[in-house]
Motif scaffolding. Structure first.
Motif, PDB file in Angstrom:
ATOM      1  N   PRO A  96       0.780  -1.109   0.034  1.00  0.00           N
ATOM      2  CA  PRO A  96       0.000  -0.064   0.237  1.00  0.00           C
ATOM      3  C   PRO A  96       0.872   1.682  -0.094  1.00  0.00           C
ATOM      4  O   PRO A  96       0.126   2.711   0.114  1.00  0.00           O
ATOM      5  N   GLY A  97       2.432   1.310   0.969  1.00  0.00           N
ATOM      6  CA  GLY A  97       2.704   2.200   0.723  1.00  0.00           C
ATOM      7  C   GLY A  97       4.004   2.390  -0.502  1.00  0.00           C
ATOM      8  O   GLY A  97       4.908   3.432  -0.758  1.00  0.00           O
ATOM      9  N   ASP A  98       3.587   1.134  -1.576  1.00  0.00           N
ATOM     10  CA  ASP A  98       4.891   1.969  -2.844  1.00  0.00           C
ATOM     11  C   ASP A  98       3.668   2.174  -3.646  1.00  0.00           C
ATOM     12  O   ASP A  98       4.061   2.362  -5.046  1.00  0.00           O
ATOM     13  N   THR A 121      -0.568   3.583  -9.616  1.00  0.00           N
ATOM     14  CA  THR A 121       0.847   4.087 -10.749  1.00  0.00           C
ATOM     15  C   THR A 121       1.623   3.671  -8.978  1.00  0.00           C
ATOM     16  O   THR A 121       1.433   3.433  -7.890  1.00  0.00           O
ATOM     17  N   ASN A 122       2.678   2.842  -9.494  1.00  0.00           N
ATOM     18  CA  ASN A 122       3.969   2.953  -8.510  1.00  0.00           C
ATOM     19  C   ASN A 122       4.673   4.234  -8.238  1.00  0.00           C
ATOM     20  O   ASN A 122       4.999   4.587  -9.365  1.00  0.00           O
ATOM     21  N   SER A 197      -5.923 -14.161  -1.379  1.00  0.00           N
ATOM     22  CA  SER A 197      -4.890 -13.463   0.127  1.00  0.00           C
ATOM     23  C   SER A 197      -4.552 -11.818  -0.151  1.00  0.00           C
ATOM     24  O   SER A 197      -5.190 -11.158  -0.891  1.00  0.00           O
ATOM     25  N   LYS A 198      -4.567 -11.445   1.320  1.00  0.00           N
ATOM     26  CA  LYS A 198      -4.940  -9.956   0.955  1.00  0.00           C
ATOM     27  C   LYS A 198      -3.119  -9.122   1.395  1.00  0.00           C
ATOM     28  O   LYS A 198      -2.484 -10.161   2.186  1.00  0.00           O
ATOM     29  N   LEU A 199      -2.836  -8.408   1.046  1.00  0.00           N
ATOM     30  CA  LEU A 199      -1.917  -7.544   1.363  1.00  0.00           C
ATOM     31  C   LEU A 199      -1.782  -6.210   1.595  1.00  0.00           C
ATOM     32  O   LEU A 199      -1.905  -5.668   0.748  1.00  0.00           O
ATOM     33  N   GLY A 200      -1.077  -6.060   3.460  1.00  0.00           N
ATOM     34  CA  GLY A 200      -1.626  -4.335   3.943  1.00  0.00           C
ATOM     35  C   GLY A 200      -2.959  -4.466   4.064  1.00  0.00           C
ATOM     36  O   GLY A 200      -4.059  -5.470   4.046  1.00  0.00           O
ATOM     37  N   ALA A 201      -3.134  -3.281   4.198  1.00  0.00           N
ATOM     38  CA  ALA A 201      -4.272  -2.369   4.792  1.00  0.00           C
ATOM     39  C   ALA A 201      -4.878  -2.075   3.417  1.00  0.00           C
ATOM     40  O   ALA A 201      -4.361  -1.912   2.284  1.00  0.00           O
TER      41      ALA A 201
END
Length: 238
Positions: A96-98, A121-122, A197-201
């Motif tokens: 999420p922070g990326d 967008t990255n 599966s879930k990755l991050g918030a």
């Protein structure tokens, strides 16, 4: 009445002579080389001395076998052993922070929003990859928006690698011909490598130009893909 007892000297001499003769014969037989077993007198040859065989002993001059060309295993890594940005490998997953996620629509103004294009967008300084499709929660719906399975990428490459500053897209269809429910919020959650599966918030994403959208059980979303037009093609005919 006096009867003289006479000893015969002749008989004694004969006895002595006979004994002497027997003794001489026995001594003669004992000196005979042939003994009593009837041999012909020839000397018996001594048994031959056996020489131990050396055929089974290892040769003192034998040389170790020389390995054939190509017998030494290669120490070079096999092609593809090191991961690259294009094949997964060492490229990290987008967290999420990326990234940042925005929305837009192809629907005409005043007709309501039914088709949404999500753009990821990255924003980091390194390539990262996203897997499968976005997990979308509309308002307080009891289930997440299901995927459009036909939009899944080629098996073996279920992800999209995003370079810094580059984008990937997913298209969301909100509703079909049935009763609709209002939604004032939408969150998007990235997936890990395992489907579902879930990755991050979750990431909160604003609707395109409106505060409220309407959705129902016809809602569905595509997998991530770099071509926005291809993503929209899966939903614009609905």
């Amino acid at each position: 009445m006096n009867t003289a007892v006479r000893t015969s000297h002749r008989g004694w001499k004969s006895y002595v002579l006979g004994a002497a003769t027997v003794t001489a014969l026995l001594a003669s037989a004992a000196c005979s080389p042939s003994g009593d077993d009837g041999d012909d007198g020839k000397p018996t040859a001594p048994p031959a001395t056996s020489t131990p065989s050396t055929s089974g002993a290892p040769s003192a001059t034998s040389s170790p076998s020389t390995p054939k060309p190509g017998a030494t295993p290669s120490t070079k890594p096999a092609p593809g052993a090191t991961g690259t940005g294009g094949s997964g490998g060492s490229t990290a997953l987008c967290g999420p922070g990326d990234v940042s996620i925005t929305s837009s629509t192809e629907d005409e103004t005043g007709q309501g929003v039914r088709h949404i294009l999500l753009t990821l967008t990255n924003t980091s300084k390194k390539p990262c990859k996203v897997y499968h499709y976005p997990l979308i929660q509309l308002a307080d719906a009891q289930r997440l928006v299901p995927e459009i399975k036909e939009s899944a990428p080629t098996p073996g490459t279920p992800f999209d690698t995003i370079a810094p500053g580059k984008q990937t897209h997913a298209a969301l269809l909100l509703s079909g011909p049935m009763d609709e429910a209002p939604a004032k919020t939408m969150t998007v959650q990235l997936q890990d490598t395992k489907p579902g599966s879930k990755l991050g918030a979750p990431i909160k994403v604003a609707f395109p130009g409106v505060d409220t959208v309407y959705y129902n059980d016809f809602a569905k979303v595509t997998h991530w893909m770099t071509a926005s037009g291809l993503a929209l093609r899966f939903i614009m005919s609905s």
